[in-house]
Design a protein around this motif. Structure first.
Motif, PDB file in Angstrom:
ATOM      1  N   UNK A  26       0.806  -1.228   0.000  1.00 43.58           N
ATOM      2  CA  UNK A  26       0.000   0.000   0.000  1.00 43.58           C
ATOM      3  C   UNK A  26       0.836   1.274   0.000  1.00 43.58           C
ATOM      4  N   UNK A  27       2.054   1.215   0.508  1.00 39.36           N
ATOM      5  CA  UNK A  27       2.893   2.423   0.522  1.00 39.36           C
ATOM      6  C   UNK A  27       3.298   2.824  -0.892  1.00 39.36           C
ATOM      7  N   UNK A  28       3.624   1.835  -1.713  1.00 37.17           N
ATOM      8  CA  UNK A  28       3.991   2.128  -3.102  1.00 37.17           C
ATOM      9  C   UNK A  28       2.782   2.661  -3.873  1.00 37.17           C
ATOM     10  N   UNK A  29       1.624   2.042  -3.648  1.00 39.91           N
ATOM     11  CA  UNK A  29       0.404   2.507  -4.321  1.00 39.91           C
ATOM     12  C   UNK A  29       0.039   3.917  -3.869  1.00 39.91           C
ATOM     13  N   UNK A  30       0.231   4.220  -2.593  1.00 45.01           N
ATOM     14  CA  UNK A  30      -0.066   5.574  -2.097  1.00 45.01           C
ATOM     15  C   UNK A  30       0.859   6.599  -2.730  1.00 45.01           C
ATOM     16  N   UNK A  33      -0.282   7.078  -6.385  1.00 42.62           N
ATOM     17  CA  UNK A  33      -1.551   7.793  -6.473  1.00 42.62           C
ATOM     18  C   UNK A  33      -1.528   9.137  -5.753  1.00 42.62           C
ATOM     19  N   UNK A  34      -0.392   9.443  -5.102  1.00 43.56           N
ATOM     20  CA  UNK A  34      -0.236  10.668  -4.315  1.00 43.56           C
ATOM     21  C   UNK A  34      -1.354  10.802  -3.285  1.00 43.56           C
ATOM     22  N   UNK A  35      -1.605   9.692  -2.570  1.00 40.79           N
ATOM     23  CA  UNK A  35      -2.709   9.640  -1.618  1.00 40.79           C
ATOM     24  C   UNK A  35      -2.325  10.115  -0.231  1.00 40.79           C
ATOM     25  N   UNK A  36      -1.067  10.263   0.063  1.00 39.37           N
ATOM     26  CA  UNK A  36      -0.644  10.699   1.385  1.00 39.37           C
ATOM     27  C   UNK A  36      -0.135   9.527   2.212  1.00 39.37           C
ATOM     28  N   UNK A  37       0.353   9.847   3.421  1.00 38.57           N
ATOM     29  CA  UNK A  37       0.962   8.825   4.271  1.00 38.57           C
ATOM     30  C   UNK A  37       0.128   8.485   5.493  1.00 38.57           C
ATOM     31  N   UNK A  38      -1.038   9.033   5.626  1.00 32.36           N
ATOM     32  CA  UNK A  38      -1.834   8.831   6.826  1.00 32.36           C
ATOM     33  C   UNK A  38      -2.497   7.470   6.906  1.00 32.36           C
ATOM     34  N   UNK A  39      -3.061   7.212   8.067  1.00 29.89           N
ATOM     35  CA  UNK A  39      -3.778   5.956   8.276  1.00 29.89           C
ATOM     36  C   UNK A  39      -5.035   5.866   7.406  1.00 29.89           C
ATOM     37  N   UNK A  40      -5.682   7.000   7.183  1.00 32.83           N
ATOM     38  CA  UNK A  40      -6.885   6.994   6.365  1.00 32.83           C
ATOM     39  C   UNK A  40      -6.585   6.586   4.925  1.00 32.83           C
ATOM     40  N   UNK A  41      -5.465   7.043   4.397  1.00 29.74           N
ATOM     41  CA  UNK A  41      -5.084   6.678   3.027  1.00 29.74           C
ATOM     42  C   UNK A  41      -4.756   5.197   2.934  1.00 29.74           C
ATOM     43  N   UNK A  42      -4.056   4.663   3.938  1.00 30.45           N
ATOM     44  CA  UNK A  42      -3.733   3.240   3.941  1.00 30.45           C
ATOM     45  C   UNK A  42      -4.999   2.395   4.041  1.00 30.45           C
ATOM     46  N   UNK A  43      -5.919   2.818   4.899  1.00 26.92           N
ATOM     47  CA  UNK A  43      -7.184   2.108   5.056  1.00 26.92           C
ATOM     48  C   UNK A  43      -7.982   2.120   3.752  1.00 26.92           C
TER      49      UNK A  43
END
Length: 70
Positions: A26-30, A33-43
């Protein structure tokens, strides 16, 4: 009908592989996708990965059932 049968497993496999890739890393996908590093983005990425994997399984199952009945 003849074109949809080969397309269903191809799309299903692509969705399943994309879902597994998002679930596994999920870190690579984030980052992609430039989704951020927070718990909400990982979830959210875990939910997206699970849904893509489920889509792949369902499409593959439907394509197999259609192939076996025709």
């Amino acid at each position: 009908m003849t074109r949809t049968l080969p397309l269903m497993p191809i799309i299903g496999a692509a969705a399943a592989f994309a879902g597994l890739a998002i679930l596994a890393r999920p870190a690579i996908a984030a980052r992609l996708l430039r989704a951020g590093d927070g718990d909400a983005a990982t979830y959210a990425l875990r939910i997206i990965g699970a849904m893509l994997f489920a889509l792949g399984l369902f499409l593959g199952g439907f394509a197999l059932a259609l192939h076996l009945t025709s």
